[in-house]
Design a protein around this motif. Structure first.
Motif, PDB file in Angstrom:
ATOM      1  N   THR B  53       0.834  -1.206   0.000  1.00 36.46           N
ATOM      2  CA  THR B  53       0.000   0.000   0.000  1.00 36.46           C
ATOM      3  C   THR B  53       0.870   1.258   0.000  1.00 36.46           C
ATOM      4  OG1 THR B  53      -1.771  -1.145   1.165  1.00 36.46           O
ATOM      5  CG2 THR B  53      -1.785   1.261   1.274  1.00 36.46           C
ATOM      6  N   TYR B  79      -7.582  -1.676   0.538  1.00 34.39           N
ATOM      7  CA  TYR B  79      -8.774  -2.479   0.267  1.00 34.39           C
ATOM      8  C   TYR B  79      -8.704  -3.110  -1.127  1.00 34.39           C
ATOM      9  CZ  TYR B  79     -13.536  -3.789  -0.738  1.00 34.39           C
ATOM     10  OH  TYR B  79     -14.643  -4.497  -1.114  1.00 34.39           O
ATOM     11  N   ASN B  80      -8.269  -2.310  -2.111  1.00 30.70           N
ATOM     12  CA  ASN B  80      -8.150  -2.842  -3.469  1.00 30.70           C
ATOM     13  C   ASN B  80      -7.093  -3.932  -3.570  1.00 30.70           C
ATOM     14  OD1 ASN B  80     -10.157  -1.438  -4.968  1.00 30.70           O
ATOM     15  ND2 ASN B  80      -8.960   0.418  -4.676  1.00 30.70           N
ATOM     16  N   LYS B  81      -5.984  -3.722  -2.890  1.00 30.70           N
ATOM     17  CA  LYS B  81      -4.933  -4.747  -2.870  1.00 30.70           C
ATOM     18  C   LYS B  81      -5.469  -6.027  -2.237  1.00 30.70           C
ATOM     19  CE  LYS B  81      -1.132  -2.237  -3.961  1.00 30.70           C
ATOM     20  NZ  LYS B  81      -0.838  -2.621  -5.332  1.00 30.70           N
ATOM     21  N   ALA B  83      -8.517  -7.034  -2.056  1.00 30.30           N
ATOM     22  CA  ALA B  83      -9.496  -7.669  -2.933  1.00 30.30           C
ATOM     23  C   ALA B  83      -8.783  -8.478  -4.025  1.00 30.30           C
ATOM     24  CB  ALA B  83     -10.414  -6.622  -3.545  1.00 30.30           C
ATOM     25  N   ASP B  84      -7.688  -7.918  -4.565  1.00 27.97           N
ATOM     26  CA  ASP B  84      -6.895  -8.649  -5.559  1.00 27.97           C
ATOM     27  C   ASP B  84      -6.336  -9.923  -4.947  1.00 27.97           C
ATOM     28  OD1 ASP B  84      -7.281  -6.828  -7.511  1.00 27.97           O
ATOM     29  OD2 ASP B  84      -5.376  -5.762  -7.204  1.00 27.97           O
ATOM     30  N   ARG B  87      -8.979 -12.448  -4.557  1.00 31.66           N
ATOM     31  CA  ARG B  87      -9.876 -12.704  -5.679  1.00 31.66           C
ATOM     32  C   ARG B  87      -9.943 -14.177  -6.070  1.00 31.66           C
ATOM     33  NH1 ARG B  87     -10.060  -7.636  -8.478  1.00 31.66           N
ATOM     34  NH2 ARG B  87     -11.490  -7.302  -6.762  1.00 31.66           N
ATOM     35  N   SER B 142     -15.643  -7.071   1.862  1.00 30.66           N
ATOM     36  CA  SER B 142     -16.241  -5.729   1.958  1.00 30.66           C
ATOM     37  C   SER B 142     -17.065  -5.594   3.243  1.00 30.66           C
ATOM     38  CB  SER B 142     -17.101  -5.429   0.727  1.00 30.66           C
ATOM     39  OG  SER B 142     -18.008  -6.469   0.488  1.00 30.66           O
ATOM     40  N   GLY B 165     -15.499   1.919  -2.578  1.00 30.39           N
ATOM     41  CA  GLY B 165     -15.932   2.207  -3.938  1.00 30.39           C
ATOM     42  C   GLY B 165     -17.383   1.817  -4.178  1.00 30.39           C
TER      43      GLY B 165
END
Ligand SMILES: [Zn+2]
Lengths: 83, 196
Positions: B53, B79-81, B83-84, B87, B142, B165
């Motif tokens: 991050t 958060y995006n990291k 989620a990746d 995934r 989330s 998001g």
């Protein structure tokens, strides 16, 4: 009259789920309370949701050992520094 | 701990001034680790996420325009990291099913057709807490993040929406479904124990 105004179990549980049981307008709030007094199912539902909120609040507060944080800071900084 | 970083600090970072990076890492590592733990990551993974991050933030400093708080901004990157990261193993379950199952518990006039089971006492015992904690492990990334930011960090809905998001409506639905799911799970675990 009361019977017609009285929210259904579904409506009560919806209110409980969105956490709007106690900030509804006055009349509605009174009727919701009355429903909870009279209906053991909704009472149980609402109590369980309360317990869930409390517990989630606690587990959402992760234990952070200051030593762990300190060691992590050092390693992260080491990594980020341009070589 | 400083609540936020100033324009000067950002400039110092851009110029690679001594101590600027240390200040950044010192200020926000704890928060980033806390979010990662709340998401259910191990210590090693949490540290890696925090590090990535910071790296992502530093490599695109220009993109941070100081509109949002730096903390919100960093947690958004994290958060995006995360989620990746998740995934591959992580699927958002069919959300409609949760709703459907819940609707089915009522008859046409809105009365319970399948009334709630599970604990009925009003005292939150250690046993009930333990069951709820187990159930919470099954929440989505989330949902976990939203609960953490709200309950523990006291973030505003607006900031949580930015980080995840999602729209405000989405956030409400997300928490609503998380609560239904937790209660259903609690009921199941309670009833499958020896509580009959
Ligand atoms: Zn009812």
């Amino acid at each position: 009259m009361i019977k017609r105004l009285m929210p259904s179990c579904r409506e009560v549980s919806e209110k409980v789920l969105v956490g709007e049981l106690f900030n509804a307008p006055l009349l509605q709030r009174g009727l919701l309370r009355l429903h909870l007094m009279l209906c053991e199912h909704c009472r149980r539902f609402s109590r369980q949701l309360e317990m869930i909120s409390k517990t989630v609040e606690e587990i959402a507060r992760p234990q952070l050992d200051p030593r762990v944080v300190k060691a992590a800071k050092r390693r992260i900084l080491e990594h980020l520094k341009p070589k | 701990m400083p609540t936020d970083i100033s324009k000067d600090d950002i400039r110092a970072l851009k110029e690679g001034r001594d101590g600027a990076m240390a200040e950044l890492v010192n200020s926000y590592t704890q928060t980033l680790l806390a979010v990662s733990f709340a998401m259910g990551f191990s210590q090693a993974d949490a540290e890696e996420l925090a590090q990535e991050t910071f790296a992502a933030f530093l490599s695109a400093l220009d993109r941070f325009e100081g509109r949002s708080q730096i903390k919100t901004y960093l947690v958004g990157i994290l958060y995006n990291k995360a989620a990746d990261f998740r995934r591959k193993s992580y699927r958002e379950e069919s959300l409609d099913k949760i709703q459907d199952d819940f609707e089915k518990r009522f008859n046409e006039s809105g009365l319970w057709s399948r009334p709630p089971l599970g604990p009925e006492e009003s005292v939150l015992t250690g046993e009930i807490k333990e069951l709820i904690a187990q159930c919470a492990e099954g929440l989505t990334l989330s949902q976990k993040t939203a609960f953490f930011l709200r309950e523990s960090e006291g973030e505003s809905s607006e900031d949580i929406c930015n980080i995840l998001g999602v729209s405000y409506t989405n956030l409400r639905v997300l928490l609503y479904r998380a609560r239904i799911k937790l209660r259903e799970c609690l009921e199941k675990k309670w009833e499958s124990g020896k509580h009959d």
